[in-house]
Design a protein around this motif. Sequence first.
Motif, PDB file in Angstrom:
ATOM      1  N   ARG A  53     -20.516  -4.551  -5.036  1.00 15.17           N
ATOM      2  CA  ARG A  53     -20.912  -3.841  -3.815  1.00 15.17           C
ATOM      3  C   ARG A  53     -22.416  -3.890  -3.597  1.00 15.17           C
ATOM      4  O   ARG A  53     -22.892  -3.743  -2.467  1.00 15.17           O
ATOM      5  CB  ARG A  53     -20.472  -2.377  -3.895  1.00 15.17           C
ATOM      6  N   GLU A  66      -5.587   7.639  -1.271  1.00 14.99           N
ATOM      7  CA  GLU A  66      -6.677   7.021  -0.514  1.00 14.99           C
ATOM      8  C   GLU A  66      -7.560   6.136  -1.391  1.00 14.99           C
ATOM      9  O   GLU A  66      -7.902   5.007  -1.017  1.00 14.99           O
ATOM     10  CB  GLU A  66      -7.530   8.111   0.147  1.00 14.99           C
ATOM     11  N   GLU A  67      -7.924   6.608  -2.564  1.00 13.68           N
ATOM     12  CA  GLU A  67      -8.800   5.831  -3.433  1.00 13.68           C
ATOM     13  C   GLU A  67      -8.105   4.579  -3.945  1.00 13.68           C
ATOM     14  O   GLU A  67      -8.707   3.490  -4.009  1.00 13.68           O
ATOM     15  CB  GLU A  67      -9.271   6.680  -4.610  1.00 13.68           C
ATOM     16  N   ARG A 109      -5.664   2.992  -2.424  1.00 14.98           N
ATOM     17  CA  ARG A 109      -5.512   2.088  -1.288  1.00 14.98           C
ATOM     18  C   ARG A 109      -6.823   1.341  -1.021  1.00 14.98           C
ATOM     19  O   ARG A 109      -6.834   0.140  -0.778  1.00 14.98           O
ATOM     20  CB  ARG A 109      -5.083   2.870  -0.052  1.00 14.98           C
ATOM     21  N   GLU A 110      -7.935   2.066  -1.073  1.00 16.04           N
ATOM     22  CA  GLU A 110      -9.243   1.447  -0.836  1.00 16.04           C
ATOM     23  C   GLU A 110      -9.549   0.394  -1.889  1.00 16.04           C
ATOM     24  O   GLU A 110     -10.095  -0.664  -1.580  1.00 16.04           O
ATOM     25  CB  GLU A 110     -10.335   2.513  -0.809  1.00 16.04           C
ATOM     26  N   THR A 120     -18.189  -1.903 -10.078  1.00 13.47           N
ATOM     27  CA  THR A 120     -18.484  -1.973  -8.637  1.00 13.47           C
ATOM     28  C   THR A 120     -19.815  -2.673  -8.378  1.00 13.47           C
ATOM     29  O   THR A 120     -20.435  -2.490  -7.328  1.00 13.47           O
ATOM     30  CB  THR A 120     -18.495  -0.570  -8.007  1.00 13.47           C
ATOM     31  N   TYR A 130       0.807  -1.216   0.000  1.00 12.10           N
ATOM     32  CA  TYR A 130       0.000   0.000   0.000  1.00 12.10           C
ATOM     33  C   TYR A 130       0.846   1.275   0.000  1.00 12.10           C
ATOM     34  O   TYR A 130       0.299   2.377  -0.158  1.00 12.10           O
ATOM     35  CB  TYR A 130      -0.920   0.016   1.228  1.00 12.10           C
ATOM     36  N   GLU A 162      -7.332  -2.675  -1.190  1.00 13.27           N
ATOM     37  CA  GLU A 162      -7.816  -3.369   0.000  1.00 13.27           C
ATOM     38  C   GLU A 162      -9.131  -4.093  -0.292  1.00 13.27           C
ATOM     39  O   GLU A 162      -9.343  -5.226   0.156  1.00 13.27           O
ATOM     40  CB  GLU A 162      -8.009  -2.372   1.149  1.00 13.27           C
ATOM     41  N   GLU A 163     -10.016  -3.464  -1.051  1.00 12.30           N
ATOM     42  CA  GLU A 163     -11.306  -4.060  -1.377  1.00 12.30           C
ATOM     43  C   GLU A 163     -11.135  -5.360  -2.150  1.00 12.30           C
ATOM     44  O   GLU A 163     -11.717  -6.391  -1.792  1.00 12.30           O
ATOM     45  CB  GLU A 163     -12.152  -3.079  -2.182  1.00 12.30           C
ATOM     46  N   GLN A 222     -16.990  -6.624   4.360  1.00  9.89           N
ATOM     47  CA  GLN A 222     -16.493  -5.262   4.198  1.00  9.89           C
ATOM     48  C   GLN A 222     -17.575  -4.314   3.690  1.00  9.89           C
ATOM     49  O   GLN A 222     -17.418  -3.094   3.782  1.00  9.89           O
ATOM     50  CB  GLN A 222     -15.301  -5.249   3.253  1.00  9.89           C
TER      51      GLN A 222
END
Length: 683
Positions: free
Chosen positions: A412, A221-222, A224-225, A409, A216, A228-229, A425
């Motif tokens: 989700r 931030e985006e 990394r997310e 996505t 990471y 991680e997702e 998550q």
Amino acid sequence: MFNQETDPANQASSLYDGRNDPQFRTPYVDIEEWREAPVRHRYVHGGFEGTETRFSFYFPDKEVYKGRFFQPVYPVQGSENASQSHIDGVDDKIGFAVSSGSYLVETNMGGASPDITLVYRASAAVANYSRVKAVEYFGPHRPYGYIYGGSGGGFKTISFMENTTGIWDGAVPFVIGTPVAIPNVFTARVHAMRLLWDKFPSILDAIEPGGSGDMYAGLNEEEREALEEVTKMGFPPRAWFAYKEIGDGALTVLSPHVMNLDPAYFEEFWTVPGYLGADPDSSAAKARLRHKTVVTEVIWPRSERRSGADSSTKMGVDEAWKMLTAAADTIPSFRLANAPAADAYLQGAYIKILSGEAAGVKIPLGKIDGDVATIGSAFGFFASLDSLARVKAGDEIAVDNSDYLALQTYHRHQVPTPDYAVWDQFRDERGEPIYPQRPLQVGPMVAYGGAGSLQSGRYEGRMIVVQTLMDESAFPWQADWYRSKAKEHLGDRMDDRFRLWYVDHALHADDSSNNVLDALHIVSYVPVLHQALLDLSDWVERGIAPPSNTRYEVKDGQVIVPPTAAERQGIQPVIRLTANGGERADVGIGEAVRFEAKIEAPPNTGRIVSAAWDFEGEATFPIEGTIVYENEEGSQAVVRATHSFSKPGTYFPVLRAGSSRNGDSEDLYTQVLNLCRVRVVVK
């Protein structure tokens, strides 16, 4: 919509035995002959009158026959001669079956049909008739039967076992998914790839031997997310080494299917709060393309037949979906008045015809070369190929990636039941979804339609599941999910009926030629698959229990195995390689580096029989290693070497080693491989 607890196809009272099926009363044989390649065998081809079901049998000589057959189950209904296109090396299904004293059974599973039960009914009819022919050739007996299939064929293999009785004695499903796998494994992967494409080199450097270990580091931030997702969804990070090759898998093929099932999603994604596209500051909104232009010329190529092998025979787990995209031999391309910007995100985009006779038609974009747009492929599109003839110069079009961005996505908004922990998550502290949910679950519908039922864990016979730890398409945890379903059904009988073996350093594909992708990272799992079939037959026929399950734990979507073979078990050897005593060595030009590899096979799985070095990244493993055994059984060994590098740079030397149950260094079909890498920095 499809409840595996109430699905009648999964109930013991409705198990299919095929004895009185009127559809398969009249078999016929139209070819029966001895063939010498790839090995000597009697080839039998035929079908059932009044049906589209076809079969091929490959029988060995009577002197070597051991009273069993192996039956591969392919991801899609296609060719009964698929094995004839894979006759080289370890991938040779005919050679493996015949050399092991078995005959091979292949079928097209009835061909295309709206009857979802046909895939297992036709396959059962073929299996039963193969026994008739076996008695004709070898005398009275009941041949044992074993099925095996991967990916979509794994869905079918499990379905066949769970919906029939008395047909097959055991099964080896491999690289399997779950009822919620499609399209979610692909959507999560592609979302991460869009955001991380330029960051993969640094991600990979971090997780390679001798790296920082922090994948990471350096991500916003985006980014990394996103990483991680997808990791929590189960994508194995080590598989990113192939990010340029793996692409979006079958997602382009699947996307029109999702559009047909849930068309409202592709509008609501851009307009309803809670969806990524509704946020104007999101990366999806910024990447959205709706480029309007005009067709200035429709370019029809000369009529040419495609060259190469018949695509209908390409049935591997990574190739089979491509059969769904077969089109006419010639399709047009379009010259555009102006093309989208060079940096536009065109992956998965469509050409939407806005005016003229073909107005309303959506055409998958292939690529844009200068001012020429070529046509791609997607399941469901080519039924409207005739519409292309109505596209004319002067028609207005839009190159639009909105639908593909929305799909990335979709996972989700497909939160399933709690037994799918990777979706935690996307749940709040009460277990409720944090994102808006769609009115239907697409995955179970696709799985049901392709296999005839959903996995329940209820089956007769015995089963060995083979799953890979670097599978980019059938995430490794999914085999553990099926294990849990089998445990619910089998209870205390689990150890006598089920095994799960994980294979490290292997991707999804079951074609060893794919290892040219990067033989320095991956090995073929096909030898494990073959050994599983042999162990399964010993288990059923002789009561010899196979080696133990692989030991593992699932943590945040990742399957984690112990570091040693004695702890890990399964059947794959484990290698620990060091360079100057560690996983990284920093040296000067010409300075000798000491390499040592400790190799260990799990208990009772054979002898270490091969070792080869690749120091310079050639992917050819040109240097044979000298094996020094450390125990009488030959299951523990050490291989040492020294090597110096003549040029500066970062190198990743690799040792690849194999074990054989019978200790045979010439073992072709069941030599189980693994590899290990280290980093050498030469300054």
